[in-house]
Design a protein around this motif. Sequence first.
Motif, mmCIF file in Angstrom:
data_model
loop_
_atom_site.group_PDB
_atom_site.id
_atom_site.type_symbol
_atom_site.label_atom_id
_atom_site.label_comp_id
_atom_site.label_asym_id
_atom_site.label_seq_id
_atom_site.Cartn_x
_atom_site.Cartn_y
_atom_site.Cartn_z
ATOM 1 N N GLU A 1 53.808 62.137 -12.709
ATOM 2 C CA GLU A 1 54.280 63.368 -12.081
ATOM 3 C C GLU A 1 53.606 63.475 -10.713
ATOM 4 O O GLU A 1 52.395 63.323 -10.589
ATOM 5 N N GLY A 2 54.422 63.690 -9.707
ATOM 6 C CA GLY A 2 53.972 63.584 -8.322
ATOM 7 C C GLY A 2 54.725 62.468 -7.627
ATOM 8 O O GLY A 2 54.743 62.384 -6.396
ATOM 9 N N GLY A 3 55.337 61.588 -8.451
ATOM 10 C CA GLY A 3 56.228 60.571 -7.899
ATOM 11 C C GLY A 3 55.647 59.181 -7.773
ATOM 12 O O GLY A 3 56.371 58.242 -7.441
ATOM 13 N N SER A 4 54.343 59.024 -8.025
ATOM 14 C CA SER A 4 53.729 57.704 -7.841
ATOM 15 C C SER A 4 54.125 56.755 -8.972
ATOM 16 O O SER A 4 54.178 57.152 -10.137
ATOM 17 N N ALA A 5 54.367 55.507 -8.580
ATOM 18 C CA ALA A 5 54.596 54.462 -9.578
ATOM 19 C C ALA A 5 53.243 53.912 -10.012
ATOM 20 O O ALA A 5 52.332 53.740 -9.198
ATOM 21 N N THR A 6 53.095 53.651 -11.285
ATOM 22 C CA THR A 6 51.821 53.158 -11.824
ATOM 23 C C THR A 6 51.695 51.668 -11.561
ATOM 24 O O THR A 6 52.657 50.909 -11.746
ATOM 25 N N ASP A 7 50.533 51.254 -11.132
ATOM 26 C CA ASP A 7 50.251 49.838 -10.899
ATOM 27 C C ASP A 7 50.507 49.073 -12.208
ATOM 28 O O ASP A 7 49.911 49.379 -13.239
ATOM 29 N N PRO A 8 51.390 48.066 -12.199
ATOM 30 C CA PRO A 8 51.661 47.294 -13.426
ATOM 31 C C PRO A 8 50.413 46.686 -14.046
ATOM 32 O O PRO A 8 50.354 46.499 -15.264
ATOM 33 N N ALA A 9 49.409 46.389 -13.223
ATOM 34 C CA ALA A 9 48.170 45.811 -13.764
ATOM 35 C C ALA A 9 47.461 46.816 -14.662
ATOM 36 O O ALA A 9 46.882 46.432 -15.700
ATOM 37 N N ILE A 10 47.514 48.102 -14.281
ATOM 38 C CA ILE A 10 46.902 49.145 -15.115
ATOM 39 C C ILE A 10 47.662 49.272 -16.422
ATOM 40 O O ILE A 10 47.073 49.352 -17.511
ATOM 41 N N ASP A 11 48.994 49.266 -16.329
ATOM 42 C CA ASP A 11 49.829 49.355 -17.531
ATOM 43 C C ASP A 11 49.524 48.185 -18.469
ATOM 44 O O ASP A 11 49.357 48.357 -19.678
ATOM 45 N N LYS A 12 49.415 46.987 -17.892
ATOM 46 C CA LYS A 12 49.156 45.802 -18.693
ATOM 47 C C LYS A 12 47.785 45.880 -19.362
ATOM 48 O O LYS A 12 47.628 45.520 -20.543
ATOM 49 N N ARG A 13 46.817 46.359 -18.616
ATOM 50 C CA ARG A 13 45.458 46.452 -19.149
ATOM 51 C C ARG A 13 45.397 47.437 -20.315
ATOM 52 O O ARG A 13 44.803 47.149 -21.362
ATOM 53 N N MET A 14 46.025 48.600 -20.156
ATOM 54 C CA MET A 14 45.962 49.620 -21.199
ATOM 55 C C MET A 14 46.820 49.235 -22.404
ATOM 56 O O MET A 14 46.492 49.586 -23.544
ATOM 57 N N ASP A 15 47.896 48.502 -22.145
ATOM 58 C CA ASP A 15 48.704 47.982 -23.256
ATOM 59 C C ASP A 15 47.859 47.024 -24.101
ATOM 60 O O ASP A 15 47.931 47.037 -25.336
ATOM 61 N N PHE A 16 47.056 46.194 -23.419
ATOM 62 C CA PHE A 16 46.163 45.267 -24.126
ATOM 63 C C PHE A 16 45.161 46.043 -24.979
ATOM 64 O O PHE A 16 44.943 45.725 -26.154
ATOM 65 N N HIS A 17 44.526 47.071 -24.397
ATOM 66 C CA HIS A 17 43.524 47.851 -25.134
ATOM 67 C C HIS A 17 44.166 48.599 -26.304
ATOM 68 O O HIS A 17 43.579 48.680 -27.392
ATOM 69 N N PHE A 18 45.366 49.120 -26.077
ATOM 70 C CA PHE A 18 46.070 49.848 -27.140
ATOM 71 C C PHE A 18 46.337 48.917 -28.327
ATOM 72 O O PHE A 18 46.091 49.274 -29.490
ATOM 73 N N ASN A 19 46.819 47.721 -28.047
ATOM 74 C CA ASN A 19 47.093 46.767 -29.129
ATOM 75 C C ASN A 19 45.805 46.278 -29.783
ATOM 76 O O ASN A 19 45.782 45.988 -30.984
ATOM 77 N N ALA A 20 44.733 46.190 -28.998
ATOM 78 C CA ALA A 20 43.440 45.806 -29.573
ATOM 79 C C ALA A 20 42.959 46.861 -30.564
ATOM 80 O O ALA A 20 42.396 46.535 -31.626
ATOM 81 N N ILE A 21 43.193 48.128 -30.239
ATOM 82 C CA ILE A 21 42.832 49.213 -31.171
ATOM 83 C C ILE A 21 43.603 49.059 -32.477
ATOM 84 O O ILE A 21 43.038 49.158 -33.569
ATOM 85 N N LEU A 22 44.915 48.792 -32.363
ATOM 86 C CA LEU A 22 45.737 48.624 -33.569
ATOM 87 C C LEU A 22 45.306 47.394 -34.364
ATOM 88 O O LEU A 22 45.385 47.382 -35.598
ATOM 89 N N ASP A 23 44.830 46.356 -33.656
ATOM 90 C CA ASP A 23 44.327 45.168 -34.359
ATOM 91 C C ASP A 23 43.096 45.507 -35.196
ATOM 92 O O ASP A 23 42.927 44.998 -36.313
ATOM 93 N N VAL A 24 42.228 46.362 -34.655
ATOM 94 C CA VAL A 24 41.032 46.777 -35.400
ATOM 95 C C VAL A 24 41.440 47.579 -36.630
ATOM 96 O O VAL A 24 40.873 47.421 -37.718
#
Length: 837
Positions: A485-508
């Motif tokens: 919100e505000g119009g900024s596009a999220t850096d794909p690297a941030i999205d990729k990093r958090m997707d990795f951490h999210f899946n790591a949580i589910l792996d645990v």
Amino acid sequence: MLTDADYTVNASGARRAKKRTAMESSSGDGQSSLRSSGRQVNVRMKRCNNPPPGQTKRKATDTEEEEDQSEKKYRKCEKAGCSATYPVCFASASERCAKNGYTSRWYHLSCGEHFCNECFDHYYRSHKDGYETYASWKRVWTGNGKSEPSLKAFMADQQLPYWVQCTKPDCGKWRQLTKEIQLTASLAATYRCGMKFNNVKTEGPDQCSLPEDLRVAEVIDSWWHSMLILPPLFKDSPANPFLTAYYPDCVGMSPSGSTSNHSHAELRAEHCRAIPPQIPGLCPYFQPFYQPNECGKALCVRPDMMELDELYEFPEFSRDPTMYLALRNLILASWHRGCKEVLTPQNCAPHIIVRGLVRVRCVQEMDRVLLFMTRKGLINTGVLSVKQPLLPERYHNKNVIVIGAGASGLAAARQLQNFGMQVVMLEASERIGGRVWDDTSLGGVTVGRGAQIVNGCVNNPIALMSEQLSINMHKLGERCDLFQEGGSATDPAIDKRMDFHFNAILDVVSEWRKDKSQNQDTPLGEKIQEVYKTFLQESGVQFSQLEEKVLQFHLSNLEYACGSTLDQVSARSWDHNEFFAQFSGDHTLLTEGYSSVLNKLAEGLDIRIKSPVQAIDYSGDIVKVTSSNGTQWTAQKVLVTVPLTLLQKNIIQFNPPLPERKLKAIHSLGAGLIEKVALQFPFRFWDGKIQGADYFGHIPPSPDKRGMFGVFYDMDPQGKRSVLMSVISGEAVPSIRDMEDKDVADQCVKVLRELFKEQEVPDPVNYFVTRWSRDMWSQMSYSFVKTGGSGEAYDIIAEDVQGKVFFAGEATNRHFPQTVTGAYLSGVREASKIAAL
């Protein structure tokens, strides 16, 4: 009795066998007379005191020993249990072939097919004329196959005559072709008794009136198959292009007829083994067979192994499944090559190309295999409308009531009616489809108020039906840009990093649950928070505010997938179905909507809408079904396909009550709920920013806004019309329950204006908001496993009660819950069960 050596010595310089005209040219197609049976009959007994046909007595000028030799009696086949008292050599390869006379040894292929020691030597001895033919075949067989390239295999693969069945409706007799005639599918499909070959005229009476060879009658007996020395290996099977990475003889096909030209080394190469073959003209989503070393693909079979239900149905093939595999693979391949028409025995039989009497047995067995696969819904399924029942008359004596005309009910009713049963459908609402409900009010664009996306198209029955109907499935791209919100596009690297951490949580979480019992379960939301906090404490990692918001976006997606807030979902069993092979391949948007498929399934069915069922009495032999207005129906079987919520709320009274085990399972699952909002705009304001992507994400500004319009879908992939659809999930669902539709639409537009702040976002010209929570006959979107529950509940709900009351729906499909595909397959499953009882 002479040994092979004695016979060889005594036979040197002895009689030369004449060509037997009676055996090889009784008609233009080489039909044999009854004398080739090999069985002991009165006609044969008369020959015992005379030389066999094709043999002449030596003149008395030779020694007495030679005269005794010419009078030597027949030798029986030494194979224990073989019924051929007087074998006949089919090969006629050696000039000294024994024909139906004496040989030092008979080689047994089947009870009606033998070859003599002289013909064996003709191919096996390196100084004989046939040796190079055998050696050449052996090289090809060894290069392509895995089985022993024995001389018996050579004889079965190359020398046995073909048998073919007359296609004249009132005949159907089997005839043996002469050796020089090669059987093809087109010849088998058109063959008539006495058919002319090579311009040879057939003289005499109607050829169909000639009796059938006695050996054919033996083939159908169960013992005949057990006396078969070699399994049948098909040539030119329709399955061949699907299975080029397999050794042909491991999947019921002949290595000598293989067109793959793979060497052993190539077959072992990993890059060659796991890639599904691309067959010209075939839908790429049709991949019915696993490739070697491939796994985890739903509705796939191993072409070199029988499944458990196949072994249960055909236990006689458990020792050597080759014949079954050859037939099953042929049938599956034929179905996927032509799924718009009913596959019949008449379609398949001509493609069974194998030498010898075993072809007769294969055609007979093929009827059984095709029937089994039809009943199981593996072939002859989907939206086919049939002119004749697919199953024999013995299956027609059932009448069935199907309650609910959603995907599962329609699938079952279509199958059962196609099988030849009497079916009545009772639907409570004024429309069919259940939780499939397509809306075209937004400028003619089809928007699914319920389901519209197909998750994984390979082998998906929805893809099959789309192919049958020539419906376009739009492949969804993988790109999903995240906007703040505000119009900024999220850096794909941030999205990729958090997707990795999210899946790591589910792996645990997955690791944690391995040794946990059902009563040690905990809510998934709590477990995720616990793992996340532990990770931050132990790692010292600090996420930025934006990264925390991106994590909330992924949690929102998880709530969308579960259809619930995470505090209700089981941490132990939230993804229970992931332990089973899932549908792979493209995710697609059904631009014409699921209704295009379900409406076709419904064609010709007896559907009574506005007929809500109030009671089911199955206490007697006949099941009584009563609607809320007092109308009563009776049937032998009843299939209940109502949504889980209605079972939980006892909308239908069962007499006797449902078993306690089933009731417990019903209440151990949750009734998930999501809502949708769709908006039509005067122009496509989003095009420049999302650059052709099929959807884009909305980063929630705070955790309490999670689930409110998390993803926006472009509903017109052609880019001509201007409709966006978004999803409301998790805690956001109850927050809109009391809001007016206009207020929900206004909130959605407000979010869009934040995401596209740098440009004009116009007011929508039209919109709708779904209200599944208020839908009297649904009250839910899809099921999930509640804390303390397990995936086994799906199986328990699917169990029938007393063989009279059956259950289908997405909440009865443990492998594929929450989907139209799962609902459809559950209906097919129950139709098969009802037919089998």
